[in-house]
Scaffold this motif. Structure first.
Motif, PDB file in Angstrom:
ATOM      1  N   LEU A  20      -5.288  -2.551   3.896  1.00 34.77           N
ATOM      2  CA  LEU A  20      -4.551  -1.210   3.321  1.00 34.77           C
ATOM      3  C   LEU A  20      -4.580  -1.205   1.725  1.00 34.77           C
ATOM      4  O   LEU A  20      -4.584  -0.226   1.436  1.00 34.77           O
ATOM      5  CB  LEU A  20      -3.115  -1.612   3.800  1.00 34.77           C
ATOM      6  CG  LEU A  20      -3.250  -1.562   5.293  1.00 34.77           C
ATOM      7  CD1 LEU A  20      -1.684  -1.227   5.957  1.00 34.77           C
ATOM      8  CD2 LEU A  20      -3.860   0.689   5.660  1.00 34.77           C
ATOM      9  N   LEU A  21      -5.012  -2.579   1.190  1.00 29.81           N
ATOM     10  CA  LEU A  21      -4.830  -2.813   0.146  1.00 29.81           C
ATOM     11  C   LEU A  21      -5.678  -1.331  -1.107  1.00 29.81           C
ATOM     12  O   LEU A  21      -5.889  -1.353  -1.660  1.00 29.81           O
ATOM     13  CB  LEU A  21      -5.047  -4.066  -0.570  1.00 29.81           C
ATOM     14  CG  LEU A  21      -3.546  -4.754  -0.885  1.00 29.81           C
ATOM     15  CD1 LEU A  21      -3.891  -6.087  -1.419  1.00 29.81           C
ATOM     16  CD2 LEU A  21      -2.722  -4.333  -1.537  1.00 29.81           C
ATOM     17  N   GLU A  22      -6.957  -1.136   0.058  1.00 28.17           N
ATOM     18  CA  GLU A  22      -8.300  -0.859  -0.793  1.00 28.17           C
ATOM     19  C   GLU A  22      -7.075   0.726  -0.838  1.00 28.17           C
ATOM     20  O   GLU A  22      -7.939   1.459  -1.296  1.00 28.17           O
ATOM     21  CB  GLU A  22      -9.215  -0.563   0.259  1.00 28.17           C
ATOM     22  CG  GLU A  22     -10.035  -2.010   0.582  1.00 28.17           C
ATOM     23  CD  GLU A  22     -10.757  -2.079   1.475  1.00 28.17           C
ATOM     24  OE1 GLU A  22     -12.004  -1.155   1.602  1.00 28.17           O
ATOM     25  OE2 GLU A  22     -11.609  -2.922   3.008  1.00 28.17           O
ATOM     26  N   LEU A  23      -6.399   1.270   0.021  1.00 31.49           N
ATOM     27  CA  LEU A  23      -6.465   2.173  -0.557  1.00 31.49           C
ATOM     28  C   LEU A  23      -5.456   2.550  -1.871  1.00 31.49           C
ATOM     29  O   LEU A  23      -5.510   3.675  -2.517  1.00 31.49           O
ATOM     30  CB  LEU A  23      -4.794   2.524   0.529  1.00 31.49           C
ATOM     31  CG  LEU A  23      -5.113   2.828   2.151  1.00 31.49           C
ATOM     32  CD1 LEU A  23      -3.610   2.651   2.884  1.00 31.49           C
ATOM     33  CD2 LEU A  23      -6.017   4.040   1.892  1.00 31.49           C
ATOM     34  N   ALA A  55       0.768  -1.027  -0.248  1.00 35.11           N
ATOM     35  CA  ALA A  55      -0.786  -0.017   0.012  1.00 35.11           C
ATOM     36  C   ALA A  55       0.686   1.440   0.432  1.00 35.11           C
ATOM     37  O   ALA A  55       0.803   1.769  -0.929  1.00 35.11           O
ATOM     38  CB  ALA A  55      -0.865   0.148   1.313  1.00 35.11           C
ATOM     39  N   ILE A  56       2.145   1.595   0.849  1.00 37.57           N
ATOM     40  CA  ILE A  56       2.465   2.912   1.279  1.00 37.57           C
ATOM     41  C   ILE A  56       3.153   2.708  -0.332  1.00 37.57           C
ATOM     42  O   ILE A  56       4.038   4.101  -0.416  1.00 37.57           O
ATOM     43  CB  ILE A  56       3.532   2.840   2.576  1.00 37.57           C
ATOM     44  CG1 ILE A  56       4.104   1.167   2.558  1.00 37.57           C
ATOM     45  CG2 ILE A  56       2.661   2.641   2.803  1.00 37.57           C
ATOM     46  CD1 ILE A  56       5.244   1.351   3.931  1.00 37.57           C
ATOM     47  N   ILE A 103      -6.290  11.010   6.279  1.00 39.24           N
ATOM     48  CA  ILE A 103      -5.405  10.577   7.734  1.00 39.24           C
ATOM     49  C   ILE A 103      -6.002   9.268   8.003  1.00 39.24           C
ATOM     50  O   ILE A 103      -7.151   8.923   7.461  1.00 39.24           O
ATOM     51  CB  ILE A 103      -6.092  10.397   9.161  1.00 39.24           C
ATOM     52  CG1 ILE A 103      -4.731  12.464   9.068  1.00 39.24           C
ATOM     53  CG2 ILE A 103      -5.464  10.401  10.352  1.00 39.24           C
ATOM     54  CD1 ILE A 103      -5.603  13.647  10.084  1.00 39.24           C
ATOM     55  N   VAL A 104      -5.355   7.873   7.665  1.00 39.90           N
ATOM     56  CA  VAL A 104      -5.918   6.398   8.266  1.00 39.90           C
ATOM     57  C   VAL A 104      -5.762   6.490   9.284  1.00 39.90           C
ATOM     58  O   VAL A 104      -4.253   6.320   9.847  1.00 39.90           O
ATOM     59  CB  VAL A 104      -4.258   5.770   7.062  1.00 39.90           C
ATOM     60  CG1 VAL A 104      -5.482   4.608   7.536  1.00 39.90           C
ATOM     61  CG2 VAL A 104      -5.112   5.947   5.726  1.00 39.90           C
ATOM     62  N   GLY A 105      -6.215   5.651  10.334  1.00 40.65           N
ATOM     63  CA  GLY A 105      -6.048   5.141  11.251  1.00 40.65           C
ATOM     64  C   GLY A 105      -7.571   4.701  11.929  1.00 40.65           C
ATOM     65  O   GLY A 105      -8.717   4.535  11.303  1.00 40.65           O
ATOM     66  N   ALA A 136     -10.495  11.751   6.466  1.00 40.45           N
ATOM     67  CA  ALA A 136     -10.478  10.441   7.678  1.00 40.45           C
ATOM     68  C   ALA A 136     -10.652   9.067   7.370  1.00 40.45           C
ATOM     69  O   ALA A 136     -12.319   8.739   6.136  1.00 40.45           O
ATOM     70  CB  ALA A 136     -11.473  11.003   8.347  1.00 40.45           C
ATOM     71  N   ILE A 137     -10.130   7.947   6.466  1.00 41.87           N
ATOM     72  CA  ILE A 137      -9.746   7.063   6.668  1.00 41.87           C
ATOM     73  C   ILE A 137      -9.991   6.179   7.623  1.00 41.87           C
ATOM     74  O   ILE A 137      -8.736   6.467   8.579  1.00 41.87           O
ATOM     75  CB  ILE A 137      -9.318   6.863   5.725  1.00 41.87           C
ATOM     76  CG1 ILE A 137      -9.057   7.428   4.149  1.00 41.87           C
ATOM     77  CG2 ILE A 137      -9.477   5.636   5.205  1.00 41.87           C
ATOM     78  CD1 ILE A 137      -8.289   7.402   3.406  1.00 41.87           C
TER      79      ILE A 137
END
Length: 228
Positions: free
Chosen positions: A208-211, A100-101, A167-169, A185-186
């Motif tokens: 996280l692959l959904e990013l 993802a990153i 933001i992913v949290g 906001a994710i």
């Protein structure tokens, strides 16, 4: 969704804290039991409920009748055990973190980590998993006097000129920090998340692959100057 930066939470978002949380917390409370400063079971479930708040607040909740000196001692020992367990490889990143990153970084997005974790703890995770290959900055709540994640995110946005970030949290503090700073906001439906909190996010993901779907190739904010 066009963004120029993505800010990640660490615990329960990038790092599977539960892998080392229970053994580290158990060790800290066993030390209290040996010192006759605690009776009964380790309050692991109570800690799970308050995940996402700064550690000083954690000990106020878990050790409400103990002195500040005892809390500080427990905090130091707990942190030492967390770092040691990270270095021993007992923790783990969540599935697909690196994919993802890497995808986000390939789009020239700025990537940051904003966490309630202490600096030495965050440094241990980043170093062990070599996250500094992708991440532009790692920030601890300790850098902000207020200990509010909204203020930490505001500092990051100001310092790096973030205009349209996300933001992913996994917890409400991440969602509030996004809202307070005008960011997307994710919410991550992971181990420590609570459904009633996630409902306040703009988007909820289970992996996280959904990013990669949320931020497809080419769908980012172009911050380069216009050509003459």
């Amino acid at each position: 969704m066009k963004v120029d930066a993505v800010i990640f939470d660490m615990d329960g978002t990038l790092f599977q804290t539960d892998r080392i949380l229970e053994i580290s917390l158990e060790d800290a409370f066993e030390r209290l039991r040996i010192s006759e400063l605690w009776e009964g079971e380790t309050p692991i479930e109570k800690y799970r409920q308050i995940m996402g708040v700064p550690l000083p607040k954690v000990w106020e909740i878990l050790l409400p009748i103990h002195t500040d000196e005892v809390r500080e001692s427990v905090n130091e020992h707990f942190l030492e055990r967390l770092v040691t367990n990270i270095q021993l490889g007992k923790g783990a990143l969540y599935p697909h973190v690196k994919q993802a990153i890497t995808h986000l970084k390939q789009q020239q997005l700025k990537l940051f980590i904003a966490s309630n974790g202490l600096p030495s703890y965050l440094e241990a995770i980043v170093s062990h998993y070599r996250l500094d290959r992708w991440v532009d900055g790692v920030f601890s709540i300790e850098e902000i006097d207020s200990l509010h994640k909204s203020d930490l995110v505001h500092m990051i946005c100001e310092r790096y000129g973030v205009q349209s970030g996300a933001i992913v949290g996994d917890r409400i503090s991440d969602i509030i920090a996004a809202k307070d700073n005008g960011l997307l906001a994710i919410g991550c439906r992971f181990d420590f998340s609570q459904e009633q909190e996630l409902l306040q996010a703009d988007v909820i993901i289970d992996d996280l692959l959904e990013l990669k779907t949320l931020f497809p190739v080419g769908d980012v904010t172009d911050t380069s100057p216009d050509c003459e």
